[in-house]
Scaffold this motif. Structure first.
Motif, PDB file in Angstrom:
ATOM      1  N   ASP A 171       0.838  -1.204   0.000  1.00 25.47           N
ATOM      2  CA  ASP A 171       0.000   0.000   0.000  1.00 25.47           C
ATOM      3  C   ASP A 171       0.870   1.250   0.000  1.00 25.47           C
ATOM      4  O   ASP A 171       2.090   1.185   0.174  1.00 25.47           O
ATOM      5  N   GLN A 172       0.226   2.397  -0.205  1.00 20.61           N
ATOM      6  CA  GLN A 172       0.890   3.702  -0.204  1.00 20.61           C
ATOM      7  C   GLN A 172       0.464   4.504   1.012  1.00 20.61           C
ATOM      8  O   GLN A 172       0.333   5.721   0.948  1.00 20.61           O
ATOM      9  N   GLY A 173       0.253   3.803   2.119  1.00 16.76           N
ATOM     10  CA  GLY A 173      -0.337   4.421   3.297  1.00 16.76           C
ATOM     11  C   GLY A 173       0.648   5.042   4.267  1.00 16.76           C
ATOM     12  O   GLY A 173       1.748   5.457   3.891  1.00 16.76           O
ATOM     13  N   VAL A 174       0.232   5.076   5.534  1.00 24.01           N
ATOM     14  CA  VAL A 174       0.970   5.806   6.563  1.00 24.01           C
ATOM     15  C   VAL A 174       2.244   5.102   6.993  1.00 24.01           C
ATOM     16  O   VAL A 174       3.072   5.670   7.697  1.00 24.01           O
ATOM     17  N   GLY A 175       2.431   3.840   6.583  1.00 22.88           N
ATOM     18  CA  GLY A 175       3.636   3.129   6.960  1.00 22.88           C
ATOM     19  C   GLY A 175       3.596   2.638   8.390  1.00 22.88           C
ATOM     20  O   GLY A 175       2.617   2.843   9.126  1.00 22.88           O
ATOM     21  N   ILE A 176       4.671   1.986   8.793  1.00 24.77           N
ATOM     22  CA  ILE A 176       4.762   1.416  10.135  1.00 24.77           C
ATOM     23  C   ILE A 176       6.017   1.958  10.806  1.00 24.77           C
ATOM     24  O   ILE A 176       7.127   1.785  10.271  1.00 24.77           O
ATOM     25  N   PRO A 177       5.901   2.615  11.955  1.00 20.62           N
ATOM     26  CA  PRO A 177       7.088   3.115  12.655  1.00 20.62           C
ATOM     27  C   PRO A 177       8.042   1.979  13.005  1.00 20.62           C
ATOM     28  O   PRO A 177       7.624   0.846  13.251  1.00 20.62           O
ATOM     29  N   ALA A 178       9.321   2.296  13.035  1.00 18.09           N
ATOM     30  CA  ALA A 178      10.339   1.280  13.282  1.00 18.09           C
ATOM     31  C   ALA A 178      10.155   0.597  14.632  1.00 18.09           C
ATOM     32  O   ALA A 178      10.416  -0.605  14.775  1.00 18.09           O
ATOM     33  N   ASP A 179       9.676   1.327  15.646  1.00 22.98           N
ATOM     34  CA  ASP A 179       9.525   0.725  16.971  1.00 22.98           C
ATOM     35  C   ASP A 179       8.292  -0.176  17.054  1.00 22.98           C
ATOM     36  O   ASP A 179       8.193  -1.012  17.954  1.00 22.98           O
ATOM     37  N   VAL A 180       7.347  -0.038  16.123  1.00 19.68           N
ATOM     38  CA  VAL A 180       6.134  -0.858  16.115  1.00 19.68           C
ATOM     39  C   VAL A 180       6.322  -2.112  15.264  1.00 19.68           C
ATOM     40  O   VAL A 180       5.755  -3.169  15.547  1.00 19.68           O
ATOM     41  N   LEU A 181       7.151  -2.021  14.235  1.00 25.81           N
ATOM     42  CA  LEU A 181       7.295  -3.090  13.245  1.00 25.81           C
ATOM     43  C   LEU A 181       7.619  -4.466  13.847  1.00 25.81           C
ATOM     44  O   LEU A 181       7.007  -5.468  13.447  1.00 25.81           O
ATOM     45  N   PRO A 182       8.554  -4.582  14.795  1.00 30.23           N
ATOM     46  CA  PRO A 182       8.881  -5.926  15.306  1.00 30.23           C
ATOM     47  C   PRO A 182       7.706  -6.657  15.954  1.00 30.23           C
ATOM     48  O   PRO A 182       7.653  -7.887  15.932  1.00 30.23           O
ATOM     49  N   GLY A 183       6.767  -5.921  16.534  1.00 30.09           N
ATOM     50  CA  GLY A 183       5.647  -6.568  17.215  1.00 30.09           C
ATOM     51  C   GLY A 183       4.317  -6.374  16.528  1.00 30.09           C
ATOM     52  O   GLY A 183       3.267  -6.518  17.150  1.00 30.09           O
ATOM     53  N   ILE A 184       4.342  -6.071  15.217  1.00 29.50           N
ATOM     54  CA  ILE A 184       3.112  -5.715  14.506  1.00 29.50           C
ATOM     55  C   ILE A 184       2.106  -6.862  14.466  1.00 29.50           C
ATOM     56  O   ILE A 184       0.900  -6.644  14.355  1.00 29.50           O
ATOM     57  N   PHE A 185       2.595  -8.121  14.581  1.00 32.74           N
ATOM     58  CA  PHE A 185       1.686  -9.268  14.532  1.00 32.74           C
ATOM     59  C   PHE A 185       1.248  -9.738  15.919  1.00 32.74           C
ATOM     60  O   PHE A 185       0.529 -10.725  16.035  1.00 32.74           O
ATOM     61  N   ASP A 186       1.679  -9.036  16.956  1.00 33.13           N
ATOM     62  CA  ASP A 186       1.284  -9.421  18.305  1.00 33.13           C
ATOM     63  C   ASP A 186      -0.156  -8.993  18.586  1.00 33.13           C
ATOM     64  O   ASP A 186      -0.651  -8.013  18.015  1.00 33.13           O
ATOM     65  N   LEU A 187      -0.802  -9.731  19.481  1.00 32.44           N
ATOM     66  CA  LEU A 187      -2.207  -9.464  19.806  1.00 32.44           C
ATOM     67  C   LEU A 187      -2.370  -8.082  20.420  1.00 32.44           C
ATOM     68  O   LEU A 187      -1.584  -7.675  21.294  1.00 32.44           O
ATOM     69  N   PHE A 188      -3.380  -7.345  19.967  1.00 32.31           N
ATOM     70  CA  PHE A 188      -3.770  -6.025  20.460  1.00 32.31           C
ATOM     71  C   PHE A 188      -2.776  -4.916  20.104  1.00 32.31           C
ATOM     72  O   PHE A 188      -2.842  -3.826  20.645  1.00 32.31           O
ATOM     73  N   VAL A 189      -1.834  -5.188  19.181  1.00 33.54           N
ATOM     74  CA  VAL A 189      -0.934  -4.147  18.693  1.00 33.54           C
ATOM     75  C   VAL A 189      -1.585  -3.490  17.481  1.00 33.54           C
ATOM     76  O   VAL A 189      -2.086  -4.165  16.592  1.00 33.54           O
ATOM     77  N   GLN A 190      -1.580  -2.147  17.454  1.00 33.24           N
ATOM     78  CA  GLN A 190      -2.200  -1.412  16.365  1.00 33.24           C
ATOM     79  C   GLN A 190      -1.191  -0.530  15.663  1.00 33.24           C
ATOM     80  O   GLN A 190      -0.083  -0.293  16.155  1.00 33.24           O
ATOM     81  N   GLY A 191      -1.614   0.000  14.515  1.00 30.50           N
ATOM     82  CA  GLY A 191      -0.791   0.945  13.787  1.00 30.50           C
ATOM     83  C   GLY A 191      -0.879   2.316  14.425  1.00 30.50           C
ATOM     84  O   GLY A 191      -1.247   2.448  15.594  1.00 30.50           O
ATOM     85  N   PRO A 192      -0.553   3.374  13.668  1.00 33.77           N
ATOM     86  CA  PRO A 192      -0.612   4.732  14.206  1.00 33.77           C
ATOM     87  C   PRO A 192      -1.942   4.993  14.895  1.00 33.77           C
ATOM     88  O   PRO A 192      -3.002   4.781  14.328  1.00 33.77           O
ATOM     89  N   ARG A 193      -1.868   5.451  16.135  1.00 31.27           N
ATOM     90  CA  ARG A 193      -3.051   5.514  16.981  1.00 31.27           C
ATOM     91  C   ARG A 193      -4.139   6.419  16.433  1.00 31.27           C
ATOM     92  O   ARG A 193      -5.315   6.077  16.468  1.00 31.27           O
ATOM     93  N   SER A 194      -3.767   7.578  15.886  1.00 32.66           N
ATOM     94  CA  SER A 194      -4.799   8.514  15.440  1.00 32.66           C
ATOM     95  C   SER A 194      -5.646   7.920  14.326  1.00 32.66           C
ATOM     96  O   SER A 194      -6.867   7.985  14.352  1.00 32.66           O
ATOM     97  N   LEU A 195      -4.983   7.287  13.336  1.00 30.70           N
ATOM     98  CA  LEU A 195      -5.727   6.710  12.227  1.00 30.70           C
ATOM     99  C   LEU A 195      -6.456   5.458  12.657  1.00 30.70           C
ATOM    100  O   LEU A 195      -7.582   5.195  12.248  1.00 30.70           O
ATOM    101  N   ALA A 196      -5.809   4.652  13.530  1.00 31.83           N
ATOM    102  CA  ALA A 196      -6.459   3.431  14.002  1.00 31.83           C
ATOM    103  C   ALA A 196      -7.742   3.762  14.741  1.00 31.83           C
ATOM    104  O   ALA A 196      -8.742   3.075  14.628  1.00 31.83           O
ATOM    105  N   ARG A 197      -7.712   4.819  15.536  1.00 34.01           N
ATOM    106  CA  ARG A 197      -8.909   5.184  16.295  1.00 34.01           C
ATOM    107  C   ARG A 197     -10.008   5.693  15.371  1.00 34.01           C
ATOM    108  O   ARG A 197     -11.182   5.421  15.583  1.00 34.01           O
ATOM    109  N   SER A 198      -9.628   6.447  14.312  1.00 35.48           N
ATOM    110  CA  SER A 198     -10.660   6.983  13.427  1.00 35.48           C
ATOM    111  C   SER A 198     -11.277   5.887  12.583  1.00 35.48           C
ATOM    112  O   SER A 198     -12.440   5.960  12.208  1.00 35.48           O
TER     113      SER A 198
END
Length: 419
Positions: A210-237
């Motif tokens: 995709d051409q989206g907001v991307g994944i911050p480097a500190d989030v990427l290692p645990g992106i598949f863990d339960l209850f981990v989300q992407g950028p909070r502002s967009l995830a909440r909206s």
């Protein structure tokens, strides 16, 4: 000259006593540490069970109000000469009901995976069929945001062994995730590559970019863990529970594959690569013929449901289909009505006051002269053991709320044609 290799002994009784005391203290500490570790393990397992039970109960309780909402939306669609805004309002209710049902499915899947209760129903299937199912499921979201999906699939189709429903869920989750975190009018691509061995078998990779907001480097290692989300502002909206990617990883691993995420950082988009084993077969799997059953005549139907809104909307819907429908709001009343009249189909909720739906089914099957009606169980739970228990109690089918009304009508029609 000789050497003395004997083990030194304490010089006095006091030294021996002190050594015994130290050994006893060390042994007691070891026992306490072992007990503490076992206690912590037991507590962790108990907490995990409570979490799974809570997730299942939460999904069940939320399905109860969702069922009449979904049914009411279906009824709204059939109202003629209504206000011109009704189609738009109906579409909103329908979309949000489907979104809520999807979130509840994610909750249940997370609980099932954690407890090892998901069982794959594997068969040989074309990858193109799986991709088609996934793109069909994600199309409304892409269309709503005016996003373009580009497919790059080899001309020669690929076959694999897997659960078609679960694999379609994997790719639809990834496509929906890409849509959620990408701007309107953007492009999302799905690319398939295959590497074969000398026998024609090997592995295939499906990359969703995709051409989206991307994944911050500190989030990427645990992106598949339960209850981990992407950028909070967009995830909440956009909504979400941080469950979808965890479910994706678990399902891919259950198919003997891997999934990985990559992003160059915030604002630079992201890509997810699923690698699965493929087979050497080049023939199609079993063709699926859509069910085209229709209701050919009015049937007598009894609805037993204690939730008044859910009961009334289901009665209204079935009545609009031309059926003769009666309603009961508890198990004992439903049994009494079944004894007084003969019904072609009885639709019964599991969670009823007084006696539950399982007891209702057993009692109805034991009544003389009414062994033939179609018995359909309604429930907010969808675990395999729930379905097994329903069948053992005498139900012909179990449907999870909110039910698919077309599936229900087809079930009734099929039962009618096989009488």
């Amino acid at each position: 000259m000789t050497s003395d290799n004997r083990t030194p002994t304490p010089d006095s009784h006091e030294d021996l006593t002190d050594l015994v005391r130290q050994l006893r203290s060390a042994n007691e500490n070891l026992v306490l540490a072992t007990v503490h570790a076992q206690t912590m393990k037991d507590e962790a397992e108990a907490a995990n069970r409570r979490q799974n039970e809570f997730l299942a109960m939460l999904a069940h309780e939320l399905r109860n109000p969702l069922a009449p909402i979904s049914m009411a939306a279906t009824l709204l669609e059939g109202i003629a000469d209504a206000h011109p805004d009704l189609p738009k309002l109906h579409a909103i209710i329908q979309r949000q009901s489907e979104q809520m049902a999807s979130l509840l499915d994610d909750l249940l899947d997370a609980a099932r995976i954690s407890s090892g209760r998901i069982v794959l129903k594997k068969k040989t299937i074309l990858l193109s069929e799986i991709i088609e199912r996934a793109t069909e499921a994600s199309h409304p979201n892409l269309q709503k945001r005016k996003q373009t999906l580009r497919l790059d699939i080899p001309a020669v189709d690929t076959m694999l062994e897997g659960d078609p429903v679960r694999l379609a869920q994997v790719f639809s989750n990834l496509l929906l995730n890409a849509s959620k975190f990408s701007p309107d009018h953007s492009v999302i691509s799905l690319t398939v590559n295959k590497q074969d061995d000398e026998r024609g078998a090997g592995q295939l990779s499906v990359v969703i970019t995709d051409q989206g907001v991307g994944i911050p480097a500190d989030v990427l290692p645990g992106i598949f863990d339960l209850f981990v989300q992407g950028p909070r502002s967009l995830a909440r909206s956009e909504g979400g529970l941080g469950i979808g990617l965890s479910v994706v990883r678990s399902l891919v691993q259950m198919h003997g594959g891997t999934v990985a995420a990559h992003s160059d950082g915030e604002g630079r988009g992201s890509s997810f690569t699923v690698i699965l084993p493929s087979t050497a077969s080049t023939t199609s799997g079993n063709d699926v013929t859509p069910n085209s059953h229709g209701v050919s005549s009015a049937r007598r139907i009894l609805v037993i449901e204690d939730n008044m809104d859910a009961n009334q909307t289901l009665v209204d819907f079935l009545s609009l289909q031309g059926h003769v429908v009666r309603a009961a709001y508890d198990g004992l009343s439903g049994l009494a009505m079944a004894k007084m009249e003969i019904y072609d189909a009885i639709i019964c909720d599991i969670g009823l006051p007084g006696i539950d739906g399982f007891a209702v089914a057993r009692e109805m099957r034991a009544l003389p002269g009414i062994a033939g009606p179609l018995l359909v169980a309604l429930t907010g739970y969808g675990q395999p053991e729930d379905r097994m228990r329903a069948i053992e109690a005498g139900f012909d089918e179990l449907m999870v709320k909110p039910i698919n009304v077309q599936s229900l009508l087809s079930l009734i029609a099929k039962h009618v044609t096989t009488e």
